[in-house]
Each structure stands twice: as structure tokens, then as C-alpha cells.
Design an enzyme around this catalytic site. Structure first.
Site: not given
Length: 593
Positions: A291, A483
Site C-alpha cells: 500500500d 481512512e
């Protein structure tokens, strides 16, 4: 596990080995490098043999149109073909609910809404529309689907999970992946985030004093995102691994690793889970990608971080900024013997195999003929149909369905707010309020129902004293977020929303509350004030689908994909399940008319 080679029927292993034998170390490491488009010029793709480029959230061209996207992506793809071996590049984006970085693209409901629908057909249609709009802009790599299984809805990524239930997530995640990949030309899906990103503990997020200037590094607002899953292996295997195995069996070719940790060790450093379990036991033979800058979190020493991640089994690294430092560091690690050439060859072999399977060596670009379909009415109708299926009716005391000759007061921040109904990962990373992209707001969707519907609208609900109506609709909910910026220990509506509800309650005989949210919230007081309450989740750009159901043209069919809490002290999910008060609504709850 014996790997099913029939999944690779279009791949010539001899061709892969021939390419690999011709490649220099620089060319191999270039293939393992993925760079954000704003951090390199197309000519650097050529000179550094870059294997992949991505657009992060909001990583769009200016102007942000589908045509400009196609030109931007093509410039990088053409540069890759200028390298000595002409190995094509794969361009990646987070098209997590449609090609949602592109102004004018169709934005579908976020996964939480799709989980409420729990309908394979709308999942497949969403994947196919997304694939078409991606290919129109030259993008072949979609960082989706998320197969997260959130166990604590305070997590800011909860809306990326279809459900708290492993079986629902597995079923829908596999359906999306198959629809994305099982067509020509193919789009590469990426199941994420491996593994147990939905099982982290509240308060376990870390900050890293050596990570500065990184807009996606965990900050002080993070409480659970990128945190630690303090669970035993049996729980990890029972709750969180099944969708990965099912997706691998269905043909998954890319897996993205989670920012989070398991038992205190960053997932990007977990050799046991990545190499032994995922690649060995589970038989995954595609490539594993990191990521965003997550490798940097392993250790203060960047060299240690890179060596650890590659040796753990990472094949492609989303750098995303200083790609030259990454290439230099990994090159030196190989030359020093800290990373074996065999590990590099394994990573590159996996990447080449996927690129051959995608058909990039034959058709490295997108399809400009698809550009007129981006944001087309056909695609919007598919999203509208999806919205209808996602709505969950929590309460109805004789007000729904509405009459098409009704006089209606409408209020609330979300009534005429496309950005709010889309949520995060919509044009920009965090999303935004307002008319961020073409679409239909809830207010406009109701206006389109019939000329006989009489609508009086005020965002605040502060109507003149002499204004009232038999029915009022107030649309409230969460501000857009993504997030860790969405980590929330409160989970209540804001003061402005509460005031609008009270204003409307005094102005109408029957009050309908529509909630726009990425998760369940504490709504006890609001539910008591409502005659009807609809959980609309984050429906995307086509909110006419909400009006379709409110006025009875289509039924309410959605069911809760998450157990609905009474109070925050019932979290996480295992506490909620054992609380003697019980939940406000059970998993699977939903009224019909």
C-alpha cells in the site's frame, strides 16, 4: 496447494522465462516499482524501466476529464514501450465505487450499501461499468475489491467493507472480482487489504516520527486505522482469510497488503502470512503489492524496511514518491546479498505473468471508443438501479410509500449535496461537500418524480412560521472522509443535523429521516422523532434511486450488513454481540412495505 494452471491459459511461461533471462537487474527492479504519476515524468518511465504508475486519491490531470485522463495515462504507457524490451506498464487507480477520481464518471454506492443490497447482479453490473470507464481512460489495474470484514465500525474505512459477516463479504467480493476480470479486455482487480485490516483494535494506531510530509501517513486523528489486530491465528483464519482463499480460487491475480499489524508486527513485514500462507498454503501465484508508502513504516532505517518487505514476499512496491531512492536501496541490497536474486526473479516473474494474462503486450493502451460511455445514461441507470437495492427501511409508521401528489417539506445538509452522498474516495481522496461531479441529488431526484409533487426546500429547515406540510423529509449524515480521518469514537450526528431534524419535526405531520453514512451511528433520539427512517448509506451520484423507492415504484429490499449499535460502549462487535441490552437492530434487519 496445487495451483490451477488453467487460470493462466493465455500465458506463455516460456516467454516469461525468455524475458527474465534478458533483463538486467535495473530492468527487474524497475518492474517492481510503482510510482505516483505526480512524482515522475513519462521519460523517467523509460529511463528507469518503471513497471507501474498510479494515481492516488485526487491524482487527476487538469482539467479533470475522461479525455484528459486517457491522454495522461497513454503518455506513461507509450514511454514504457520505449524501453529496450518494451515491457508494457500497468496503470492503477482506486476505482472503489466506480472510476470515482474522474469528474463525470458514474459513482456507485460504497461497499457498505452494496452489502445491504447483497445482490450479485448489481455487484456484477457495477464492476462491468467500472471496467468500461477504466478502459476508456487507459487504466488496467483497479485497487478493488476490498474484502475487509470490519469488526469495529468506529473505523474510518468501515464503508469499504461489504459487511461484518465473512460469508457476505466473500460472496460479494468474489462476484465483483470475477465481473471485473472475466471479460475482454481484462481489468486487473486487487483484493485488499491483506489481512485483518478490519480486525484492528481501537486506540492501537501508531504515528511515526520519521514519516513527515506524507499526506497518507497516520496522524493524530487516527485511532484504529492502520492499527494492530491483536487476535489469535485461529480467529484470523476463521474471520478474515476466507474471502482471500475464495478470491484466489476465482482467479485473483493481485493482492494488496494492509497498513495494519498483526500481533504487533506490520503486515508488510509478515513473511509467514505473505510467503508461507498466502503464496504457499493458499496457492496465490499472482503478485503482491504494497500500500501507499507503507513499507516505510516497518523501520526507521529505510534500507531495513525495503529488505524486510521484499524478503517477506512483496513483489511490487507502491513507493509512491522517491522512486529513485527505492531503486537505489533495493539494488544495493541485492548486490550486498541481503536480498537474493532468486527473490527478485520470483517477484518479476509474477508481475510479467500478470501483464501477459492482461494482454498488455498485445494491447497496452485503453480503448478511446469507450470514452462516450463514461458517465453515459446507460451507466447511470445501472447505478440508479443499485441505489434502489441498497436502502434499508428501519422504521415506518404509516408514511411510506409517499403519494405523488404530496406536499413535502425537504431540509438537511444532505438533501442537495452530491459530494456528501458520494462520501470519501470521490473525485478527491477525502471527498468533499457540494457539486463535486455531475449527478442527481436526493432533492433533484424527488423533483423528477412527478409535476404534482409540491416541494418546499430549505437546507436548515428554518421555514417561515406559516409553512407546514403533511410530510417532511430531512437528509442528514456524516461529512465525507476516508481512512483514518474517519476514525470516530462518537458516532453521532452533528449539532447542525440535530437542529434540522427538530425544526422539521415541528413543521410536518409525518417526518422521514434519510441517513447518509458509511456505517451505523447512534440514532436512538433521532429514531424516536421520525415516523420513517431510511439508512441510505453513501449512494453515489444517482440518488433518483432513493426517490424511486420512497414513492413506491420499487420496494425496499435492503437488509442491514452490520449489527446496529445502541451506544458506542457496545463496541467492538464481540462486545455488542454479548451485551445484554442487545443491539438496536440485528444484522439482516430491514422492513418491507
Amino acid at each position: 496447494m496445487v495451483i490451477d494452471q488453467s487460470r493462466w491459459d493465455s500465458v506463455d511461461e516460456v516467454e516469461i522465462e525468455s524475458l527474465l533471462q534478458q533483463m538486467t537487474l535495473a530492468e527487474k527492479i524497475g518492474q517492481m516499482t510503482q510510482v505516483e504519476k505526480g512524482s515522475l515524468a513519462p521519460e523517467e518511465v523509460t529511463s528507469y524501466f518503471i513497471g507501474s504508475v498510479l494515481s492516488g486519491g485526487g491524482g487527476n490531470p487538469e482539467p479533470n476529464t475522461a479525455q484528459d485522463w486517457a491522454q495522461m495515462v497513454r503518455s506513461f504507457s507509450e514511454a514504457a514501450l520505449q524501453t529496450r524490451l518494451a515491457i508494457p506498464l500497468v496503470y492503477g487507480v482506486d476505482a472503489v465505487h466506480g472510476h470515482s477520481n474522474v469528474v463525470g464518471a458514474v459513482i456507485f454506492p460504497h461497499n457498505v450499501g452494496m452489502g445491504a443490497a447483497n445482490d450479485i447482479d448489481i455487484i456484477r453490473n457495477a464492476a462491468r461499468v467500472t471496467a468500461s470507464e477504466l478502459l476508456a481512460t487507459g487504466v488496467h489495474f483497479n485497487f478493488a475489491p476490498a474484502v475487509s470484514i470490519p469488526q469495529d465500525i468506529r473505523w474510518g474505512r468501515s464503508y469499504e467493507g461489504y459487511s461484518e459477516n465473512t460469508e457476505i463479504v466473500t460472496r460479494l467480493g468474489v462476484a465483483y472480482l470475477r465481473a471485473l476480470q472475466d471479460q475482454e479486455p481484462r481489468i486487473l482487480g486487487s483484493i485488499k487489504h491483506f489481512v485483518a485490516d478490519g480486525g484492528t483494535k481501537w486506540g492501537s494506531s501508531q504515528t511515526f516520527d520519521w514519516l513527515t510530509g506524507n499526506w497518507q501517513a497516520p496522524g493524530d486523528t487516527y485511532s484504529i486505522d492502520q492499527g494492530n489486530a491483536d487476535i489469535d491465528e485461529a480467529t484470523l483464519r476463521r474471520v478474515h482469510l476466507p474471502p482471500y482463499q475464495a478470491a484466489i480460487d476465482a482467479g485473483a491475480k493481485a493482492v494488496m497488503v494492509s497498513f495494519s499489524s498483526w500481533q504487533g508486527v506490520k503486515m508488510h513485514a509478515q513473511r509467514y502470512l505473505i510467503t508461507d500462507v498466502l503464496k504457499g498454503e493458499m496457492g496465490f501465484d499472482g503478485f503482491v503489492i504494497s500500500d501507499w508508502m507503507a513499507v516505510n513504516q516497518i523501520d526507521r532505517d529505510y534500507e531495513v524496511s525495503v529488505i524486510t518487505a521484499i524478503n517477506a514476499g512483496l513483489d511490487m512496491i507502491m513507493v509512491p514518491y522517491d522512486f529513485k531512492l527505492f531503486i537505489t536501496t533495493l539494488t544495493q541490497a541485492v548486490e550486498a546479498g541481503d536480498v537474493l536474486v532468486e527473490r527478485i526473479d520470483d517477484a518479476v516473474r509474477r508481475i510479467l505473468r500478470v501483464k501477459l494474462w492482461l494482454g498488455l503486450f498485445d494491447t497496452p493502451f485503453g480503448d478511446d471508443a469507450l470514452l462516450p460511455l463514461v458517465g453515459s445514461d446507460t451507466h447511470r441507470q445501472a447505478a440508479r438501479a443499485a441505489v434502489r437495492k441498497t436502502l434499508v427501511l428501519l422504521k415506518n409508521d404509516g408514511v411510506l410509500p409517499l403519494s405523488k401528489g404530496e406536499r413535502i417539506l425537504i431540509a438537511g445538509r444532505g438533501a442537495d449535496n452530491i459530494g456528501m452522498q458520494c462520501g470519501g474516495w470521490s473525485i478527491s481522496w477525502q471527498g468533499a461537500h457540494g457539486s463535486t461531479t455531475p449527478g442527481t441529488s436526493i432533492l433533484d431526484g424527488i423533483r423528477q418524480v412527478s409535476d404534482e409533487v409540491q416541494i418546499i426546500y430549505d437546507e436548515t429547515g428554518n421555514f417561515p412560521a406559516d409553512v407546514s406540510a403533511p410530510v417532511g423529509i430531512v437528509v442528514v449524515g456524516e461529512n465525507p472522509y476516508a481512512e483514518g480521518f474517519g476514525d470516530d469514537g462518537n458516532l453521532r450526528l452533528g449539532v447542525e443535523d440535530q437542529a434540522a431534524i427538530k425544526q422539521m419535526r415541528a413543521r410536518c405531520e409525518k417526518l422521514i429521516i434519510i441517513l447518509l453514512s458509511g456505517r451505523t451511528l447512534v440514532i436512538n433520539d433521532e429514531l424516536a422523532l421520525a415516523d420513517a427512517f431510511v439508512a441510505a448509506w453513501l449512494p453515489g451520484t444517482e440518488a433518483e434511486g432513493i426517490a424511486d423507492v420512497l414513492f413506491g415504484d420499487y420496494p425496499f429490499t435492503g437488509r442491514l450488513p452490520y449489527t446496529w449499535l445502541r451506544s458506542v460502549d457496545q463496541l467492538p462487535l464481540d462486545v455488542l454481540r454479548s451485551d445484554e441490552r442487545g443491539p438496536l437492530f440485528q444484522l439482516g434487519y430491514g422492513l418491507t412495505l
